[in-house]
Design a protein around this motif. Structure first.
Motif, short mmCIF file in Angstrom:
data_model
loop_
_atom_site.label_atom_id
_atom_site.label_comp_id
_atom_site.label_asym_id
_atom_site.label_seq_id
_atom_site.Cartn_x
_atom_site.Cartn_y
_atom_site.Cartn_z
N ASP A 278 0.81 -1.23 0.00
CA ASP A 278 0.00 0.00 0.00
C ASP A 278 0.84 1.27 0.00
O ASP A 278 0.62 2.20 -0.76
CB ASP A 278 -0.90 0.03 1.24
CG ASP A 278 -1.93 -1.08 1.18
OD1 ASP A 278 -1.91 -1.83 0.18
OD2 ASP A 278 -2.74 -1.17 2.12
N THR A 330 -9.34 -0.99 -0.13
CA THR A 330 -10.50 -1.69 0.44
C THR A 330 -10.71 -3.03 -0.27
O THR A 330 -10.92 -4.06 0.37
CB THR A 330 -11.79 -0.86 0.26
OG1 THR A 330 -11.43 0.50 0.24
CG2 THR A 330 -12.79 -1.10 1.34
N LYS A 332 -8.58 -4.82 -1.89
CA LYS A 332 -7.50 -5.74 -1.61
C LYS A 332 -7.67 -6.34 -0.21
O LYS A 332 -7.60 -7.54 -0.02
CB LYS A 332 -6.18 -4.97 -1.70
CG LYS A 332 -4.95 -5.81 -1.58
CD LYS A 332 -3.76 -4.99 -2.04
CE LYS A 332 -2.62 -5.12 -1.05
NZ LYS A 332 -1.60 -4.10 -1.27
N HIS A 333 -7.96 -5.46 0.76
CA HIS A 333 -8.04 -5.92 2.14
C HIS A 333 -9.25 -6.80 2.38
O HIS A 333 -9.22 -7.75 3.13
CB HIS A 333 -8.03 -4.74 3.10
CG HIS A 333 -6.74 -3.97 3.00
ND1 HIS A 333 -6.61 -2.67 3.42
CD2 HIS A 333 -5.54 -4.33 2.48
CE1 HIS A 333 -5.38 -2.26 3.17
NE2 HIS A 333 -4.71 -3.26 2.59
N GLN A 336 -8.50 -10.13 1.15
CA GLN A 336 -7.55 -10.82 2.01
C GLN A 336 -8.12 -11.00 3.42
O GLN A 336 -7.43 -11.48 4.31
CB GLN A 336 -6.25 -10.02 2.13
CG GLN A 336 -5.50 -9.92 0.82
CD GLN A 336 -4.38 -8.90 0.89
OE1 GLN A 336 -4.27 -8.16 1.88
NE2 GLN A 336 -3.55 -8.88 -0.13
N PHE A 338 -8.62 -8.68 5.50
CA PHE A 338 -7.75 -7.89 6.36
C PHE A 338 -8.55 -6.96 7.26
O PHE A 338 -9.47 -6.28 6.81
CB PHE A 338 -6.82 -7.06 5.47
CG PHE A 338 -5.87 -6.20 6.23
CD1 PHE A 338 -4.64 -6.69 6.64
CD2 PHE A 338 -6.20 -4.87 6.52
CE1 PHE A 338 -3.75 -5.88 7.33
CE2 PHE A 338 -5.32 -4.08 7.22
CZ PHE A 338 -4.09 -4.58 7.62
N ASP A 340 -7.55 -4.12 10.33
CA ASP A 340 -6.47 -3.53 11.12
C ASP A 340 -7.04 -2.95 12.41
O ASP A 340 -7.62 -1.87 12.41
CB ASP A 340 -5.80 -2.42 10.31
CG ASP A 340 -4.61 -1.85 11.04
OD1 ASP A 340 -4.42 -2.19 12.22
OD2 ASP A 340 -3.86 -1.05 10.42
#
Ligand code: DAH
Length: 602
Positions: A278, A330, A332-333, A336, A338, A340
């Motif tokens: 990122d 967004t 991508k996460h 995945q 993801f 945080d």
């Protein structure tokens, strides 16, 4: 036929035309245009510079030369430019105008030299900024520079015209004062004429009036090898009026926009297609060395008056790239899975009371402590309470002080002056209304909106006042002073002093204006460095009016004047509060424009 517009209109700075031919030569491109305003070097005048702007690309003119095919523009090209493209040429006008002035100055100087030394034969000239000179065959005796300068500057001062005409070779020989050894063969022949002198052959660009060159000086005259070099220079600045005021901009908002849009598309493409961590992706898209940031720096090349517009466009493109980045992250996460947990949460925005509401609160609390109660009275009231009951009968001249808004209302009888209705222009309407309640003693503080037909940097048409009224037995000026001193010291600080200045109000007798010592210069009127204080007038700030209530006002309120008397004061809330924070607002109307950036500060 290619039109060489620099010959016919030397003041033209912009031209729309078409690319006729473009060929690559190593790192540069050779461009031929249908018509041009770019002067190719020659006749001692250096080449023009400029920019050729197309829809999909742009060319920076590094140099232009005259060839058998017309003017060849040697360019650096960015983007795509091809034959047939419609383009706009922007001339580097600063450079051209200087060259024009130098060139014309050369001709003026020649007329001066020829006047004194008609036998000299011109050989060559250099009109570029460095080493500007005219070379003659022959000799000029030592010590003549001053005399030549005087004649030349006489021509400059007389501000006469310089005109030009195209001629045939025969006409040129017939009319011109001399025929140069090397007449260019492939260029149109032209003569120019400084008004009052014989025409001279010339293919350069000239100013329209001799005054435009500015004063000419001759730093040296050098005789050598049967030749003589007359060096000259001109004033950098000249006050002569430039016939065309439109200065061409070499780089405009539309150029920047075109480039920005291209970069935006490409950057967003990259964001969507490249796989990078990122942080690196963000660096690549918007970091200091990104293409976007480099382009954004070009805002400096844009004329001042277009810069704010350019700023807006740059921001829009930046936002578009930001959005693409955050969508990508967004996506991508999400894919995945993801999450945080260390990211800070979103804080709700906290509001607070408007600065004027805060002031009203504080004023109310301050008076409350000495037994004054906040009351409210109508803000749309009868003229009677706003004026008449305050000892100002209809048509009394004192009313002029208040630029009042009158209201019409259903059933109004316009002829009955006593039944007019107003938007209260001051809070003093509360005085008689309070007395009419018939409860004594009165210790009121009436805070309300006021309206006047005024709007400028120090007045808004709606503002606030607070009105104090104290009616009791045996009230004296000492009480008035005491209350005001109490307020000033609690509100502004114990070190502040007050003074009462005699004044006139219809509703008080005697009347005063109250001044408070300035909080910036502590009543000195000068600052520590002995400069006059910028907030106050000689150490004092004016707070507002006050006085002992007039018997006519008491009578209007049915107060038994044999038992009761009192005092009143009325001040602006905004002004009182501004004096406290020493905020010198350039424009008080900003208080009511709901601009959060301003209001947040209080
Ligand atoms: N009403 C006045 C104004 O708006 C201010 C004022 C002056 C009020 C003296 C008072 C007073 O009560 O005593 O200008």
């Amino acid at each position: 036929m290619q039109k060489l517009l620099y010959l016919t209109d030397s003041y033209r700075k912009k031209l729309e035309t078409e690319i006729q031919k473009i060929v690559r030569k190593g790192s540069v491109w050779h461009i031929f245009l249908k018509d041009t305003i770019i002067y190719p070097e020659g006749g001692g005048q250096p080449s023009d510079l400029g920019i050729i702007n197309g829809k999909t690309g742009k060319a920076r003119v590094l140099k232009a030369i005259f060839t058998s095919e017309g003017v060849l523009h040697e360019c650096q090209v960015e983007g795509v430019i091809k034959a047939g493209d419609r383009v706009t040429i922007y001339l580097d006008w600063k450079r051209r105008y200087l060259n024009m002035r130098l060139h014309s100055a050369g001709h003026i100087l020649h007329e001066a030299v020829a006047t004194l030394f008609p036998q000299l034969v011109p050989v060559s000239a250099n009109h570029s900024e460095n080493n500007t000179l005219i070379r003659y065959r022959g000799e000029i005796p030592i010590g003549k520079a001053g005399e030549i300068e005087r004649i030349a500057n006489g021509i400059v001062d007389s501000n006469v015209s310089i005109t030009s005409a195209f001629v045939t070779y025969d006409q040129l020989v017939q009319q011109a004062s001399f025929v140069p050894v090397h007449l260019p063969k492939n260029k149109p022949l032209r003569i120019i004429q400084v008004q009052g002198f014989q025409p001279i052959p010339d293919g350069g660009t000239q100013v329209a009036l001799t005054g435009e060159t500015g004063l000419i000086s001759i730093p040296k005259i050098v005789n050598h090898d049967g030749l003589v070099d007359v060096y000259y220079s001109i004033e950098k600045q000249t006050t002569a009026v430039i016939p065309d005021i439109l200065e061409a901009s070499p780089y405009s908002v539309s150029d920047l926009t075109a480039e920005l849009i291209q970069i935006q598309t490409e950057t967003i493409d990259q964001i969507n297609n490249i796989d990078l961590p990122d942080f690196e992706l963000r660096q690549k898209a918007l970091g200091q060395t990104s293409r976007f940031s480099n382009l954004a720096k070009k805002i400096r090349d844009i004329p001042q008056k277009e810069r704010s517009q350019a700023g807006i466009i740059i921001n829009e493109v930046k936002n578009a790239i930001e959005t693409a980045l955050s969508h990508k992250f967004t996506r991508k996460h999400k894919s995945q899975g993801f999450f945080d947990p260390t990211l800070p949460g979103i804080k709700p925005k906290l509001g607070h009371l408007h600065i004027v509401s805060q002031a009203i609160e504080e004023i109310t609390r301050t008076f409350e402590r000495i037994g004054f109660t906040r009351v409210r009275h109508p803000e749309a009231d009868w003229d009677y309470y706003a004026f008449e009951a305050l000892n100002m009968p209809p048509n009394h001249p004192a009313r002029d002080e208040w630029e009042t808004f009158f209201l019409s209302y259903p059933g109004e009888n316009k002829k009955d002056l006593t039944k007019k209705m107003v938007l209260t222009p001051h809070t003093s309407n509360g005085q008689v209304r309070e007395m009419e309640k018939g409860i004594f003693p009165i210790k009121m503080i009436n805070i309300a909106k006021c309206y006047r037909r005024q709007s400028d940097v120090s007045h808004a048409s709606m503002f606030h006042q607070f009105e104090g009224l104290y009616i009791d037995k045996n009230v004296s000026i000492a009480h008035l002073k005491g209350v005001i001193e109490y307020f000033v010291k609690s509100f502004y600080g114990q070190d502040r002093q007050i003074r009462l200045r005699p004044f006139h109000f219809q509703f008080t007798e005697p009347s005063f204006e109250i001044d408070v010592t300035c909080g910036i210069c502590h009543g000195q009127g000068v600052r520590a460095d002995n400069e006059p204080c910028r907030l106050c007038k000689s150490g004092w700030l004016e707070l507002g009016g006050a006085g002992m209530t007039h018997p006519n006002v008491l009578k209007a309120g049915h107060v038994d004047t044999s038992i009761y008397n009192g005092f009143a004061f009325g001040w602006g809330v905004e002004r009182t509060y501004m004096m406290k924070s020493s905020t010198n607002l350039d424009d008080v109307r900003i208080l009511y424009q709901n601009d959060i950036r301003f209001l947040e500060q209080f």
